[in-house]
Design a protein around this motif. Structure first.
Motif, PDB file in Angstrom:
ATOM      1  N   ALA A   1     -27.787  60.052 121.312  1.00 19.86           N
ATOM      2  CA  ALA A   1     -27.643  61.481 121.093  1.00 19.86           C
ATOM      3  C   ALA A   1     -26.168  61.791 120.829  1.00 19.86           C
ATOM      4  O   ALA A   1     -25.284  61.181 121.432  1.00 19.86           O
ATOM      5  CB  ALA A   1     -28.118  62.276 122.311  1.00 19.86           C
ATOM      6  N   PRO A   2     -25.923  62.746 119.932  1.00 24.97           N
ATOM      7  CA  PRO A   2     -24.529  63.140 119.683  1.00 24.97           C
ATOM      8  C   PRO A   2     -23.983  63.936 120.864  1.00 24.97           C
ATOM      9  O   PRO A   2     -24.733  64.533 121.632  1.00 24.97           O
ATOM     10  CB  PRO A   2     -24.624  64.014 118.427  1.00 24.97           C
ATOM     11  CG  PRO A   2     -26.018  64.547 118.445  1.00 24.97           C
ATOM     12  CD  PRO A   2     -26.867  63.498 119.109  1.00 24.97           C
ATOM     13  N   ILE A   3     -22.675  63.943 120.975  1.00 25.24           N
ATOM     14  CA  ILE A   3     -21.995  64.738 121.985  1.00 25.24           C
ATOM     15  C   ILE A   3     -21.647  66.079 121.349  1.00 25.24           C
ATOM     16  O   ILE A   3     -21.001  66.126 120.291  1.00 25.24           O
ATOM     17  CB  ILE A   3     -20.707  64.031 122.490  1.00 25.24           C
ATOM     18  CG1 ILE A   3     -21.090  62.746 123.210  1.00 25.24           C
ATOM     19  CG2 ILE A   3     -19.886  64.953 123.371  1.00 25.24           C
ATOM     20  CD1 ILE A   3     -21.942  62.922 124.439  1.00 25.24           C
ATOM     21  N   ALA A   4     -22.074  67.154 121.977  1.00 20.32           N
ATOM     22  CA  ALA A   4     -21.807  68.498 121.465  1.00 20.32           C
ATOM     23  C   ALA A   4     -20.332  68.835 121.622  1.00 20.32           C
ATOM     24  O   ALA A   4     -19.713  68.526 122.649  1.00 20.32           O
ATOM     25  CB  ALA A   4     -22.667  69.511 122.192  1.00 20.32           C
TER      26      ALA A   4
ATOM     27  N   CYS B   1     -28.043  56.127 125.118  1.00 22.24           N
ATOM     28  CA  CYS B   1     -26.590  56.164 124.984  1.00 22.24           C
ATOM     29  C   CYS B   1     -26.151  57.359 124.145  1.00 22.24           C
ATOM     30  O   CYS B   1     -26.959  58.014 123.488  1.00 22.24           O
ATOM     31  CB  CYS B   1     -26.069  54.868 124.376  1.00 22.24           C
ATOM     32  SG  CYS B   1     -26.513  54.582 122.656  1.00 22.24           S
ATOM     33  N   TYR B   2     -24.859  57.601 124.199  1.00 22.26           N
ATOM     34  CA  TYR B   2     -24.244  58.617 123.353  1.00 22.26           C
ATOM     35  C   TYR B   2     -23.958  57.974 121.992  1.00 22.26           C
ATOM     36  O   TYR B   2     -23.742  56.759 121.904  1.00 22.26           O
ATOM     37  CB  TYR B   2     -22.937  59.113 123.982  1.00 22.26           C
ATOM     38  CG  TYR B   2     -23.084  59.506 125.434  1.00 22.26           C
ATOM     39  CD1 TYR B   2     -23.930  60.557 125.807  1.00 22.26           C
ATOM     40  CD2 TYR B   2     -22.404  58.831 126.441  1.00 22.26           C
ATOM     41  CE1 TYR B   2     -24.083  60.909 127.143  1.00 22.26           C
ATOM     42  CE2 TYR B   2     -22.540  59.184 127.769  1.00 22.26           C
ATOM     43  CZ  TYR B   2     -23.386  60.224 128.123  1.00 22.26           C
ATOM     44  OH  TYR B   2     -23.537  60.573 129.432  1.00 22.26           O
ATOM     45  N   ASP B   3     -23.933  58.774 120.936  1.00 23.43           N
ATOM     46  CA  ASP B   3     -23.723  58.236 119.586  1.00 23.43           C
ATOM     47  C   ASP B   3     -22.495  57.336 119.476  1.00 23.43           C
ATOM     48  O   ASP B   3     -22.530  56.315 118.787  1.00 23.43           O
ATOM     49  CB  ASP B   3     -23.604  59.371 118.561  1.00 23.43           C
ATOM     50  CG  ASP B   3     -24.946  59.905 118.114  1.00 23.43           C
ATOM     51  OD1 ASP B   3     -25.991  59.375 118.558  1.00 23.43           O
ATOM     52  OD2 ASP B   3     -24.958  60.872 117.329  1.00 23.43           O
TER      53      ASP B   3
ATOM     54  N   ASN C   1     -21.013  57.652 137.273  1.00 21.97           N
ATOM     55  CA  ASN C   1     -19.912  58.176 136.459  1.00 21.97           C
ATOM     56  C   ASN C   1     -20.440  58.983 135.274  1.00 21.97           C
ATOM     57  O   ASN C   1     -21.195  59.913 135.449  1.00 21.97           O
ATOM     58  CB  ASN C   1     -18.970  57.051 136.023  1.00 21.97           C
ATOM     59  CG  ASN C   1     -18.096  56.576 137.163  1.00 21.97           C
ATOM     60  OD1 ASN C   1     -17.971  57.252 138.167  1.00 21.97           O
ATOM     61  ND2 ASN C   1     -17.504  55.421 137.010  1.00 21.97           N
ATOM     62  N   GLN C   2     -20.069  58.578 134.048  1.00 18.04           N
ATOM     63  CA  GLN C   2     -20.442  59.373 132.871  1.00 18.04           C
ATOM     64  C   GLN C   2     -21.653  58.804 132.133  1.00 18.04           C
ATOM     65  O   GLN C   2     -21.874  59.106 130.969  1.00 18.04           O
ATOM     66  CB  GLN C   2     -19.253  59.457 131.896  1.00 18.04           C
ATOM     67  CG  GLN C   2     -18.013  60.082 132.472  1.00 18.04           C
ATOM     68  CD  GLN C   2     -17.158  59.091 133.257  1.00 18.04           C
ATOM     69  OE1 GLN C   2     -17.224  57.886 133.079  1.00 18.04           O
ATOM     70  NE2 GLN C   2     -16.351  59.620 134.155  1.00 18.04           N
ATOM     71  N   GLU C   3     -22.461  57.994 132.802  1.00 13.70           N
ATOM     72  CA  GLU C   3     -23.665  57.455 132.162  1.00 13.70           C
ATOM     73  C   GLU C   3     -24.656  58.577 131.856  1.00 13.70           C
ATOM     74  O   GLU C   3     -24.622  59.640 132.488  1.00 13.70           O
ATOM     75  CB  GLU C   3     -24.363  56.451 133.088  1.00 13.70           C
ATOM     76  CG  GLU C   3     -23.628  55.159 133.226  1.00 13.70           C
ATOM     77  CD  GLU C   3     -24.327  54.192 134.173  1.00 13.70           C
ATOM     78  OE1 GLU C   3     -24.245  52.990 133.907  1.00 13.70           O
ATOM     79  OE2 GLU C   3     -24.933  54.637 135.158  1.00 13.70           O
ATOM     80  N   VAL C   4     -25.540  58.299 130.918  1.00  8.83           N
ATOM     81  CA  VAL C   4     -26.638  59.218 130.636  1.00  8.83           C
ATOM     82  C   VAL C   4     -27.375  59.450 131.957  1.00  8.83           C
ATOM     83  O   VAL C   4     -27.706  58.512 132.678  1.00  8.83           O
ATOM     84  CB  VAL C   4     -27.580  58.628 129.570  1.00  8.83           C
ATOM     85  CG1 VAL C   4     -28.834  59.488 129.418  1.00  8.83           C
ATOM     86  CG2 VAL C   4     -26.854  58.484 128.238  1.00  8.83           C
ATOM     87  N   ARG C   5     -27.597  60.697 132.284  1.00  5.04           N
ATOM     88  CA  ARG C   5     -28.224  61.072 133.550  1.00  5.04           C
ATOM     89  C   ARG C   5     -29.705  60.675 133.551  1.00  5.04           C
ATOM     90  O   ARG C   5     -30.412  60.890 132.565  1.00  5.04           O
ATOM     91  CB  ARG C   5     -28.120  62.579 133.786  1.00  5.04           C
ATOM     92  CG  ARG C   5     -26.697  63.097 133.842  1.00  5.04           C
ATOM     93  CD  ARG C   5     -25.987  62.549 135.062  1.00  5.04           C
ATOM     94  NE  ARG C   5     -24.680  63.169 135.225  1.00  5.04           N
ATOM     95  CZ  ARG C   5     -23.534  62.511 135.183  1.00  5.04           C
ATOM     96  NH1 ARG C   5     -23.527  61.222 134.961  1.00  5.04           N
ATOM     97  NH2 ARG C   5     -22.397  63.135 135.349  1.00  5.04           N
TER      98      ARG C   5
ATOM     99  N   SER D   1     -26.042  67.945 128.478  1.00  2.00           N
ATOM    100  CA  SER D   1     -26.706  68.328 127.236  1.00  2.00           C
ATOM    101  C   SER D   1     -27.269  67.100 126.513  1.00  2.00           C
ATOM    102  O   SER D   1     -28.441  67.073 126.111  1.00  2.00           O
ATOM    103  CB  SER D   1     -25.716  69.073 126.332  1.00  2.00           C
ATOM    104  OG  SER D   1     -26.283  69.331 125.076  1.00  2.00           O
ATOM    105  N   ALA D   2     -26.442  66.073 126.346  1.00  2.59           N
ATOM    106  CA  ALA D   2     -26.904  64.849 125.674  1.00  2.59           C
ATOM    107  C   ALA D   2     -28.002  64.174 126.495  1.00  2.59           C
ATOM    108  O   ALA D   2     -28.984  63.679 125.937  1.00  2.59           O
ATOM    109  CB  ALA D   2     -25.732  63.895 125.456  1.00  2.59           C
TER     110      ALA D   2
END
Length: 182
Positions: A175-178, A151-153, A52-56, A24-25
């Motif tokens: 971007a924020p994480i939902a 990046c995530y917020d 891993n958990q990086e922004v896709r 989503s982010a």
């Protein structure tokens, strides 16, 4: 805060993300990137392959190709990264530290390429804390390029510890994480 403590804390936060939160982010960040003037003006995009958990970045790579941009992704050679041309047929395998990279390809030499920067943390001045290898700092020291970080917020830190060799990014999109429904 010490870099090692900050790295550990941010890795834990990233590990706690669900696939749905990451996707989503990442989708929101891709749209923000496509609307950004630096992306729209770039003729070439150098983008990392998500790990891993990086922004896709998969959708970003596909869109950049559809937009007619020359696209390249990094491959580690010893202590350096070089960017190799990328398209939908590029063979990819796990490379340095299990990070996806092309197994072969033509060396990219776009002086005007926009570089998407991975990292664990960023601050409002564009300072970046990477994963500790210094690959991007060495690359940019030798080949300056415009840069954008996604990046995530929670990866935005008010004041990062920086060193003389750290090269700041030109823009940071976050971007924020939902929240997930229980």
């Amino acid at each position: 805060m010490e870099k090692s403590v900050l790295r550990s804390m941010l890795r834990e936060k990233k590990r706690a993300l669900t696939v749905a939160q990451i996707e989503s982010a990442s989708a929101r960040l891709a749209q923000a990137l496509f609307a950004h003037p630096m992306y729209r003006q770039a003729n070439a995009l150098y983008a990392y392959l998500s790990y891993n958990q990086e922004v896709r970045t998969e959708a970003i790579l596909r869109q950049a190709l559809a937009d007619g941009k020359r696209v390249a992704v990094p491959k580690v050679f010893g202590q350096e990264i070089r960017f190799l041309r990328f398209d939908e047929n590029t063979p990819i395998a796990l490379g340095y530290k299990g990070i996806p990279e092309p197994t072969e390809g033509e060396l990219a030499d776009d002086l005007d390429a926009l570089v998407l920067m991975p990292g664990l943390a960023f601050d409002p001045m564009g300072h970046r804390m990477g994963y500790g290898g210094g690959f991007y700092d060495r690359f940019l020291a030798g080949e300056p390029h415009p840069t954008i970080a996604l990046c995530y917020d929670f990866q935005l830190i008010p004041d990062l510890p920086v060193q003389a060799h750290d090269i700041p990014v030109d823009a940071v999109l976050s971007a924020p994480i939902a929240e997930e429904n229980a």
